[in-house]
Design a protein around this motif. Structure first.
Motif, PDB file in Angstrom:
ATOM      1  N   ASP A   1       0.413  -1.017   0.209  1.00 46.60           N
ATOM      2  CA  ASP A   1       0.005   0.277  -0.262  1.00 46.60           C
ATOM      3  C   ASP A   1       0.613   1.364   0.111  1.00 46.60           C
ATOM      4  O   ASP A   1       0.069   1.803  -0.279  1.00 46.60           O
ATOM      5  CB  ASP A   1      -0.837  -0.120   1.283  1.00 46.60           C
ATOM      6  N   HIS A   2       2.060   1.032   0.534  1.00 48.59           N
ATOM      7  CA  HIS A   2       2.961   2.361   0.381  1.00 48.59           C
ATOM      8  C   HIS A   2       3.273   2.970  -0.763  1.00 48.59           C
ATOM      9  O   HIS A   2       3.684   4.189  -0.284  1.00 48.59           O
ATOM     10  CB  HIS A   2       4.341   2.047   1.960  1.00 48.59           C
ATOM     11  N   VAL A   3       2.536   2.139  -1.481  1.00 48.45           N
ATOM     12  CA  VAL A   3       3.311   2.859  -2.534  1.00 48.45           C
ATOM     13  C   VAL A   3       2.778   4.341  -3.494  1.00 48.45           C
ATOM     14  O   VAL A   3       3.051   4.842  -3.200  1.00 48.45           O
ATOM     15  CB  VAL A   3       3.711   1.736  -4.513  1.00 48.45           C
ATOM     16  N   PHE A   4       1.551   4.047  -3.116  1.00 49.09           N
ATOM     17  CA  PHE A   4       0.704   5.180  -3.267  1.00 49.09           C
ATOM     18  C   PHE A   4      -0.354   5.574  -2.497  1.00 49.09           C
ATOM     19  O   PHE A   4      -0.782   6.544  -2.395  1.00 49.09           O
ATOM     20  CB  PHE A   4      -0.907   4.549  -4.476  1.00 49.09           C
ATOM     21  N   TRP A   5      -0.656   5.467  -1.544  1.00 46.98           N
ATOM     22  CA  TRP A   5      -1.381   5.933  -0.317  1.00 46.98           C
ATOM     23  C   TRP A   5       0.252   5.679   0.922  1.00 46.98           C
ATOM     24  O   TRP A   5       1.162   5.617   1.065  1.00 46.98           O
ATOM     25  CB  TRP A   5      -1.620   4.762   0.410  1.00 46.98           C
ATOM     26  N   ILE A   6       0.269   6.825   1.394  1.00 47.69           N
ATOM     27  CA  ILE A   6       0.097   7.253   3.639  1.00 47.69           C
ATOM     28  C   ILE A   6      -0.051   6.247   4.424  1.00 47.69           C
ATOM     29  O   ILE A   6      -1.273   6.126   4.415  1.00 47.69           O
ATOM     30  CB  ILE A   6      -0.147   9.031   3.721  1.00 47.69           C
ATOM     31  N   VAL A   7       1.371   6.108   4.617  1.00 46.13           N
ATOM     32  CA  VAL A   7       0.936   4.596   5.965  1.00 46.13           C
ATOM     33  C   VAL A   7       1.903   4.931   6.854  1.00 46.13           C
ATOM     34  O   VAL A   7       2.216   5.366   6.948  1.00 46.13           O
ATOM     35  CB  VAL A   7       1.345   3.414   5.200  1.00 46.13           C
ATOM     36  N   PRO A   8       1.511   4.218   7.895  1.00 48.42           N
ATOM     37  CA  PRO A   8       2.124   4.684   9.351  1.00 48.42           C
ATOM     38  C   PRO A   8       3.426   4.514   9.046  1.00 48.42           C
ATOM     39  O   PRO A   8       4.184   3.318   8.499  1.00 48.42           O
ATOM     40  CB  PRO A   8       1.495   3.498  10.747  1.00 48.42           C
ATOM     41  N   ASP A   9       4.485   5.060   9.814  1.00 48.72           N
ATOM     42  CA  ASP A   9       5.938   4.591   9.743  1.00 48.72           C
ATOM     43  C   ASP A   9       6.295   3.959  10.485  1.00 48.72           C
ATOM     44  O   ASP A   9       6.980   3.135   9.287  1.00 48.72           O
ATOM     45  CB  ASP A   9       6.480   6.054  10.868  1.00 48.72           C
TER      46      ASP A   9
END
Length: 324
Positions: free
Chosen positions: A301-309
């Protein structure tokens, strides 16, 4: 506009999405959704409204078979080289636990999903038949897994078996079969799915992320085969007497007309496979020219969305690189 009936078109999209999950960008997914819904409506008209085929419980042909054919046709063209080699394309402990919840939800929702299209006088009958098939699928999922997998069963086999049993029961649930026969339908759908996951799925992982071939296409074809047997034995030739046969006209629009029931059901199976595969391939060709995801960034998901650190994924190397 019937919003509930529209949900069946959404289900076809979600089935197709299982083949391309993790391998397409948002723009590609938008193209796939629009083309999928358009093709679904065209296939529904061709199979049910024009030819008069029976697909009024669970949409076996126009949702499961069509959705799987569309997804595979699209994925063959839109998938990159060896995407299954990404280590993020794997189950985790948390996802396996969710599989148990998914199995429970299917027992709650699948009977009503299959029963909505049925005539009002048959909805309880269809829901009961679906539940019977689901119970057999859950039970035989562990039996088949013990026989087929050397390491034995897991919770994923339970979820896959229950889903395959529900798919196989979709349209046969309205055909006045005794509960013991519906158990055979569910057990057969689970067997087909388990065999496919064991022997076929490893060979097509690049084209089929979530196993829609084993969960929707092959169990759907098993259900279509059951429909062929029922129409040949109990409708076209009357070799056996089906329950509630006086309601047959409400279920089969073409009943007593010039087309035989068996031929009609075979044709809508072919229509769904052909329309789904062809429209999926054309959609995949369109989506292929709108960009791609690099191997290192797929299935995350982190490629196109902001995700938790602290969001973790297995494949770290090259995961921040993307191609739009």
């Amino acid at each position: 506009v019937d919003n509930i009936r529209g949900q069946y078109g959404v289900v076809a999209v979600m089935v197709s999405m299982g083949a391309v999950l993790g391998k397409v960008n948002p723009l590609q997914m938008l193209i796939i959704v629009v083309m999928n819904v358009t093709s679904y409506c065209a296939n529904k008209f061709l199979c049910v409204d024009y030819r008069g085929g029976v697909d009024n419980t669970g949409s076996l042909y126009t949702t499961h078979i069509f959705g799987a054919a569309f997804g595979l046709g699209c994925s063959i063209l839109v998938s990159g080289k060896r995407p299954s080699e990404n280590p993020d394309n794997a189950a985790r402990y948390q996802s396996n636990n969710y599989a148990i919840l998914g199995s429970l939800f299917m027992f709650v929702t699948y009977p009503s999903f299959n029963a909505y299209w049925a005539p009002a006088s048959l909805r309880v009958y269809v829901a009961t038949n679906t539940f019977t098939s689901l119970m057999a699928g859950g039970m035989f999922a562990f039996i088949w897994a013990n026989l087929i997998y050397p390491e034995g069963p897991s919770v994923l086999h339970l979820q896959d078996g229950v889903l395959a049993a529900g798919v196989a029961a979709s349209t046969p649930a309205c055909m006045f079969l005794e509960p013991v026969f519906m158990m055979l339908v569910g057990a057969g759908g689970t067997l087909v799915s388990t065999l496919s996951f064991r022997y076929l799925q490893p060979k097509i992982n690049d084209q089929d992320t979530q196993g829609i071939t084993s969960l929707h296409l092959l169990p759907g074809l098993w259900g279509a085969f059951i429909m062929e047997l029922v129409t040949i034995v109990g409708i076209d030739n009357n070799w056996v007497t089906l329950q509630n046969q006086h309601l047959m006209k409400d279920i089969m629009p073409h009943y007593t007309q010039q087309w035989s029931s068996a031929i009609t059901q075979a044709l809508i199976t072919a229509f769904s496979l052909f329309v789904g595969g062809l429209s999926g391939a054309l959609t995949g060709l369109m989506a292929k020219f709108t960009g791609k995801i690099a191997l290192g960034g797929s299935y995350s998901d982190h490629v196109f969305w902001i995700v938790p650190d602290d969001f973790t994924h297995i494949g770290e190397e090259g995961a921040d690189f993307k191609v739009m």
